[in-house]
Design a protein around this motif. Sequence first.
Motif, short mmCIF file in Angstrom:
data_model
loop_
_atom_site.label_atom_id
_atom_site.label_comp_id
_atom_site.label_asym_id
_atom_site.label_seq_id
_atom_site.Cartn_x
_atom_site.Cartn_y
_atom_site.Cartn_z
N UNK A 118 0.80 -1.22 0.00
CA UNK A 118 0.00 0.00 0.00
C UNK A 118 0.84 1.27 0.00
N UNK A 119 2.15 1.12 -0.09
CA UNK A 119 3.01 2.27 -0.37
C UNK A 119 2.79 2.73 -1.81
N UNK A 120 2.28 1.82 -2.63
CA UNK A 120 2.11 2.04 -4.07
C UNK A 120 1.33 3.32 -4.36
N UNK A 121 1.78 4.07 -5.39
CA UNK A 121 1.10 5.29 -5.81
C UNK A 121 0.28 5.07 -7.08
N UNK A 122 0.23 3.84 -7.57
CA UNK A 122 -0.64 3.51 -8.70
C UNK A 122 -0.14 3.96 -10.05
N UNK A 123 1.17 4.11 -10.23
CA UNK A 123 1.69 4.58 -11.53
C UNK A 123 1.65 3.49 -12.60
N UNK A 124 1.69 2.21 -12.18
CA UNK A 124 1.63 1.11 -13.14
C UNK A 124 2.94 0.82 -13.84
N UNK A 125 4.06 1.39 -13.37
CA UNK A 125 5.34 1.11 -14.02
C UNK A 125 5.75 -0.34 -13.84
N UNK A 126 5.28 -0.97 -12.77
CA UNK A 126 5.55 -2.40 -12.57
C UNK A 126 4.87 -3.22 -13.66
N UNK A 127 3.68 -2.79 -14.05
CA UNK A 127 2.93 -3.49 -15.10
C UNK A 127 3.62 -3.33 -16.45
N UNK A 128 4.03 -2.10 -16.74
CA UNK A 128 4.69 -1.80 -18.01
C UNK A 128 5.94 -2.64 -18.21
#
Length: 396
Positions: A295-305
């Motif tokens: 939940x530190x995640x900021x939701x940028x989605x770079x992990x997905x990319x």
Amino acid sequence: MNDIQLLSMKKAFEEVKRRQRQNLPKIGDLDNRLKRLKDVRERSVGNKKLMDAAIKSLKENGFNVFFAEDSSKAIEIIKKEIGKERLVVKSKSNITKEINLVKELEADGIEVVETDIGDRLIQLLNENPSHPTGPAVHLSLNQISSILDKKYGVRLNGPKEIIKFLLKDVKESIQKSKIGISGANAITAEGSILVLHNEGNIFEVANRPEKWIIVAGIDKFYPNIEEAINSAKIQTFYATGNIVPSFIEIISGVSKTADIEKKLIKGIHNPKECTVILIDNKRKYLIENGYKELFHCIGCGNCVINCPAYRVFGEEFKGGRFALYSAFYEGKSNLKLCLSCKRCKKNCPLEIDIPKMISNAREGSEIYNFLLSHAKWITRAVYLEFLSLYYQIMEG
């Protein structure tokens, strides 16, 4: 997600990475900003004192604030807030997808119109989102045109015509609606809501005449506006490759004036009412049981990319942090397909250790999972590479 869509998604992801490389030199203090953000997220997530201070400030600023322990309670509160209205407009929000808001409201006879172009597109085409900030990146221009033609009998050439077609019904719905729903990128201890957008649709959603409903997880708190804006800039860069979004909205309460004898009068312009719904939905449990970092995640989605497994498996393994979310909240993502390559952690602005959390969450030995995932990945990756070459040859 079919094979052609996976290839389209890969192409879109490469474009984001190209923009990141191009614009990286423009952010001279990125390392310091990342260090600040990492420290703030560590101190803020699960911080009850911070949450209590923010809730108190929100109420003092004129927001109605509700707490929902799970998705069903959140839906119940939202339906009550909507009341007798049968049409609402909303903006892009991952937490509303998490609680399945649109389907729940539609089942109750409430029409929900997505105002974000990508979300409206996948809503009309009955597709699933492929990225947290670019939900329709798996759809090519030709696919979109073909599906819209078959479904609606319209022949649209080029992005501008498609956007014009989508905007027509969106704008008509906005004009008719009295209630707007959005998410929030951050909530500060000062009682401010921060929302990012590029399309300008948040202006319309937030300014419905009756009510603006903001839905957010209890992981969205920040100590102040300055740290929330720092997060917003980092999220924008890693999500899109751009330095800043077109708009960063900071809303600190309903409209008000003190122009006459300095007496404070609220509700001068739209909306008349602002409601914040804070959702737990397993967050507190996961934070206290080894998954706080998630939940530190900021939701940028770079992990997905940057996830090679997502590129070949698609929705079967949603990539990075979203694979864990899908497994925890939907029971869908097959965590055995994780390659343990650690690219998600390497490319995460906060260096969130997703591989470790996936390893803890999935069943079976790590050796077995490693061999299984790589065998399946190689087969799919080779097939998709040949398919990509085939289409390149066919196109010219």
